[in-house]
Design an enzyme around this catalytic site. Structure first.
Site, short mmCIF file in Angstrom:
data_model
loop_
_atom_site.label_atom_id
_atom_site.label_comp_id
_atom_site.label_asym_id
_atom_site.label_seq_id
_atom_site.Cartn_x
_atom_site.Cartn_y
_atom_site.Cartn_z
N GLU B 60 -24.74 52.77 1.01
CA GLU B 60 -24.01 54.03 1.18
C GLU B 60 -23.97 54.83 -0.11
O GLU B 60 -24.06 56.06 -0.10
CB GLU B 60 -22.59 53.75 1.69
CG GLU B 60 -22.52 53.20 3.10
CD GLU B 60 -22.90 51.74 3.24
OE1 GLU B 60 -22.96 51.04 2.20
OE2 GLU B 60 -23.16 51.28 4.37
N HIS B 130 -13.61 48.75 11.70
CA HIS B 130 -14.29 49.71 12.57
C HIS B 130 -13.25 50.64 13.17
O HIS B 130 -13.39 51.09 14.30
CB HIS B 130 -15.09 49.02 13.67
CG HIS B 130 -16.23 48.18 13.17
ND1 HIS B 130 -16.06 46.89 12.76
CD2 HIS B 130 -17.54 48.47 12.98
CE1 HIS B 130 -17.23 46.40 12.35
NE2 HIS B 130 -18.14 47.34 12.48
#
Ligand SMILES: Cc1ncc(C[n+]2csc(CCOP(=O)(O)OP(=O)(O)O)c2C)c(N)n1
Ligand SMILES: [Mg+2]
Lengths: 394, 325
Positions: B60, B130
């Site tokens: 990322e 999540h």
């Protein structure tokens, strides 16, 4: 160190690049698919008892994965991740360690936990997030952990365990423990910054860490050709000045051999090692994934022929350490036991409402106690809306 | 007009942005051939080729660092972070680089063309990693714009505006609604304004304010309150940074009450910032303390996510408390 490099480098007077692929990395193979050992191959230390234990763990793993994928399809659990075709990496890895060694895994290494004896009930309680789950029903299925078995609780953010494994091993060394840290990760996670940080920290600070990369060709849909251009993950070990070995990850004897060697070296020399185990993720990434969107059945079929479990079985049969009768009995018993355990675990209550606020800190601070008290009053007012906890609030 | 779910609306906006601008590039983990784990970039690689829509390595910080460079060069990066929970390895690139590129260089350079898309939020049995709603971390960073759509129509118009905005934008997509939220969306190009809240429903007794997936929750609570004769004004903030003080303040001056609801934990969430500002803007008009209905101050749980969430029942109770104060 820079000045050393300056002194040690051979001097040339013509500008020329060395090639990015100039490091050649051999791959260790011991066991052939038909169960015979390669000519001249050096076996790991292994006896019948050890081998049977490994094989039983592989079988448990296979059946657990099959059953839990089915349970997910039936809506009994929310999510699952199998390790079909890669079981040798985790089982063989754990088999090469001692119980006091810490294992810091990524998520597809339930085999190591099986080998260490994590109970079927513990597996189930975690997947059903019930009140007996050691993790208190907080994480998604397959995020196991056990302090007793020296298996660090899985964390979803990828790569985070890699530098942690350097630190953990440094502590083991500092306290004179006869132990190493085994750190598993995928070839995808090896792209994270944490991978590079972890390897360099371990190398510079001489940590007895075994970095074990499961190179299974995919990170979800991304094939390894789109993940890196260098010579796999192993070549990076060389860059960090770390002892490096590449092995056939579907060859459990090669895995065992490499980990035994790595452990001895890490412990004696106080230095890290990196192992790159080449394998293939035969199943979907997870139950949320459908590989038909990014790869062919033919490609998968090729790898079915390299099944690590049937490879070990053939070897075991040839050794006279295992029989077809034992095989049938074992798989039957496992199927029954696992099915029965599912039925038990799914009936156990969810964790109590108090577990929402515990473990955020060592003690529940005042503001969280108040939030819990308010929540309980609210739940009492609307019991139908919170069926997991309403009946148990005093 | 066409029926679209939120994912299709996003895909449609990306398609329009890539068609009009040859330098627009979509990338991130699994976004290429596969079209992203949620399929938001589905079909874009086929249409625009591998150089403009591609998989990145799994890193990322690399994705956003690369995007910063690409934006500084003058191209239009639209980077995807697979889950907002995994944006933190890129925190440095976003907070110290994207947000400060223009300021630190005296506007010699900027990364205004950067857009970061990322699915956020809970209620999907996703557990700790999540489910998070990390908008407040970014709201503490001058130089960023932060946008959160509540439905397909909003998503398309706001995403196109974000891509074209000359500032780095973090665009949080409510993943719980990806397929669940379906609505009429114009097939042609349009934009919705960044920095403008929207009054979704007029009312007189209390102002309810939220953004993204939480809008559904406050709308449901308002329905319940209506049966008790309470008239709720409902506002979608839409942009977290810079946020529309004027629209919220004028509503609160009218209703005399404000309730803010967010999925994220209570402490130091963006609701707190709004409460402080509205208190000073509307002090003499307030008839009850500003209420915040938020997630508990804990990591996002799994088994007990219902209990943890700022659901419609908690919002409804808070509406009654505020009105009966
Ligand atoms: C920081 C971070 N980014 C993204 C993800 C989402 N994600 C989960 S698994 C995965 C692929 C991992 O691939 P690899 O490391 O090769 O392991 P494998 O699944 O092949 O065992 C991705 C992208 C994540 N969990 N954490
Ligand atoms: Mg992989």
């Amino acid at each position: 160190m820079n000045t050393d490099i300056y002194k040690e480098s051979p001097v040339v007077h013509t500008a020329a690049f060395i090639d990015g692929h100039s490091v050649e990395i051999p791959i260790l193979k011991i066991l052939q698919q038909d169960g015979t050992v390669y000519d001249g191959a050096e076996l790991p230390e292994i006896n019948q008892e050890h081998a049977v234990k490994m094989y039983q763990a592989l079988a448990f793993h296979r059946v657990l994965d099959e059953r839990m994928i089915a349970a997910q399809r039936q809506g009994r659990i929310s999510f699952y991740m199998a390790a079909l075709g890669e079981e040798a990496a985790s089982v063989g890895g754990a088999a090469g360690l001692e119980p006091q060694d810490m294992i810091m895994a990524q998520y597809r290494e339930q085999g190591a936990l099986i080998y260490r004896g994590f109970s079927l009930e513990n597996f189930m309680n975690q997947m059903f997030s019930n009140e007996k789950d050691l993790g208190k029903g907080r994480q998604m299925p397959i995020h196991y952990g056990s302090n007793e078995l020296n298996y660090m609780t899985i964390s979803s953010p990828l790569g985070t365990q890699i530098p942690q494994a350097a630190g953990y091993a440094y502590g083991q060394r500092l306290q004179g423990q006869p132990a190493v840290t085994m750190c598993y990760f995928g070839e995808g996670a090896a792209s994270e910054g944490d991978f590079h940080a972890g390897l360099n920290m371990a190398a510079v600070h001489q940590c007895p860490t075994i970095f074990f990369c499961r190179n299974n060709g995919y990170a979800i849909s991304t094939p390894s050709e789109e993940q890196y251009v260098g010579n796999g993950i192993a070549s990076r070990g060389v860059g960090y000045g770390i002892k490096t070995i590449r092995i056939d990850g579907n060859d459990i004897l090669a895995v065992l051999k490499a980990v035994q060697l790595a452990r001895a070296y890490a412990l004696e020399e106080n230095k890290p090692v990196i192992i790159e185990a080449m394998s293939y993720r035969l199943g979907a990434h997870s139950t949320s994934d459908d590989p038909t969107g990014y790869r062919t059945k033919e490609e998968e079929a090729k790898w079915h022929a390299h099944d690590p479990i049937s490879r070990m079985k053939s070897w075991m049969l040839a050794q006279g350490w295992w029989s077809e009768e034992q095989e049938t009995a074992l798989f039957e018993k496992l199927r029954e036991e696992i099915l029965a355990a599912v039925k038990v675990a799914e009936k156990i209550d969810k964790p109590p409402v108090e577990d929402l606020v515990s473990d955020v800190y060592d003690q529940v601070p005042q503001h969280l106690q108040k939030q819990l008290d308010d929540l309980k009053l609210h739940i009492k007012k609307y019991p139908e809306a919170y069926p997991f906890t309403a009946g148990r609030i005093k | 007009m066409a029926q679209m779910n939120l994912l299709q609306a996003i895909n449609n906006a990306l398609d329009i942005a890539m068609a009009e601008n040859d330098s627009a590039v979509c990338f991130g983990e699994d976004v290429g051939h596969f079209g992203g784990v949620f399929r938001a970039t589905s079909g874009l690689q086929e249409k625009y080729g591998k150089t403009r829509c591609f998989n990145t390595p799994l890193v990322e910080q690399g994705i956003i660092g690369f995007a910063n460079g690409l934006a500084a060069q003058g191209s239009t990066p639209i980077a995807e972070i697979q889950f907002a929970d995994y944006i933190f390895p890129a925190f440095d690139q976003i907070v110290n680089e994207s947000a400060k590129f223009r300021y630190r260089s005296g506007n010699e350079f900027n990364v205004g063309k950067l857009t970061i898309r990322t699915p956020y939020g809970g209620g999907i049995a996703g557990g700790l990693y999540h489910s998070q709603s990390p908008e407040a971390y970014f709201a503490h960073t001058p130089g960023l714009k932060i946008v959160v759509p509540r439905n397909p129509y909003q998503a398309k118009g706001l995403l196109l505006a974000s891509i074209r905005d000359d500032n780095p934008v973090v665009f949080f997509e409510p993943k719980r609604l990806y397929r669940a939220s379906v609505g009429e969306v114009p097939t042609e190009d349009y934009q919705l304004p960044i920095g403008k809240a929207e009054v979704v429903q007029q009312g007189s007794d209390i102002t309810l304010l939220a953004w993204g997936a939480q809008m559904e929750i406050i709308e449901k609570a308002a329905e319940m309150a209506k049966k008790d004769g309470i008239s709720c004004e409902i506002i979608d903030l839409r942009t977290i940074l810079p946020w529309d003080v004027e629209t919220v303040a004028s509503s609160v001056m009218k209703t005399g009450r404000l309730l803010i609801s967010q999925e994220a934990p209570l402490t130091a969430g963006f609701a707190s910032e709004i409460a402080a500002t509205i208190q000073s803007e509307c002090f003499l008009h307030l008839e009850s303390p500003i209420a915040r209905v938020c997630g508990l101050d804990t990591p996002y749980p799994l088994a007990l996510e219902k209990e943890h969430a700022a659901d419609h029942l908690k919002v409804y109770e808070a509406i009654k408390n505020s009105v009966n104060y």
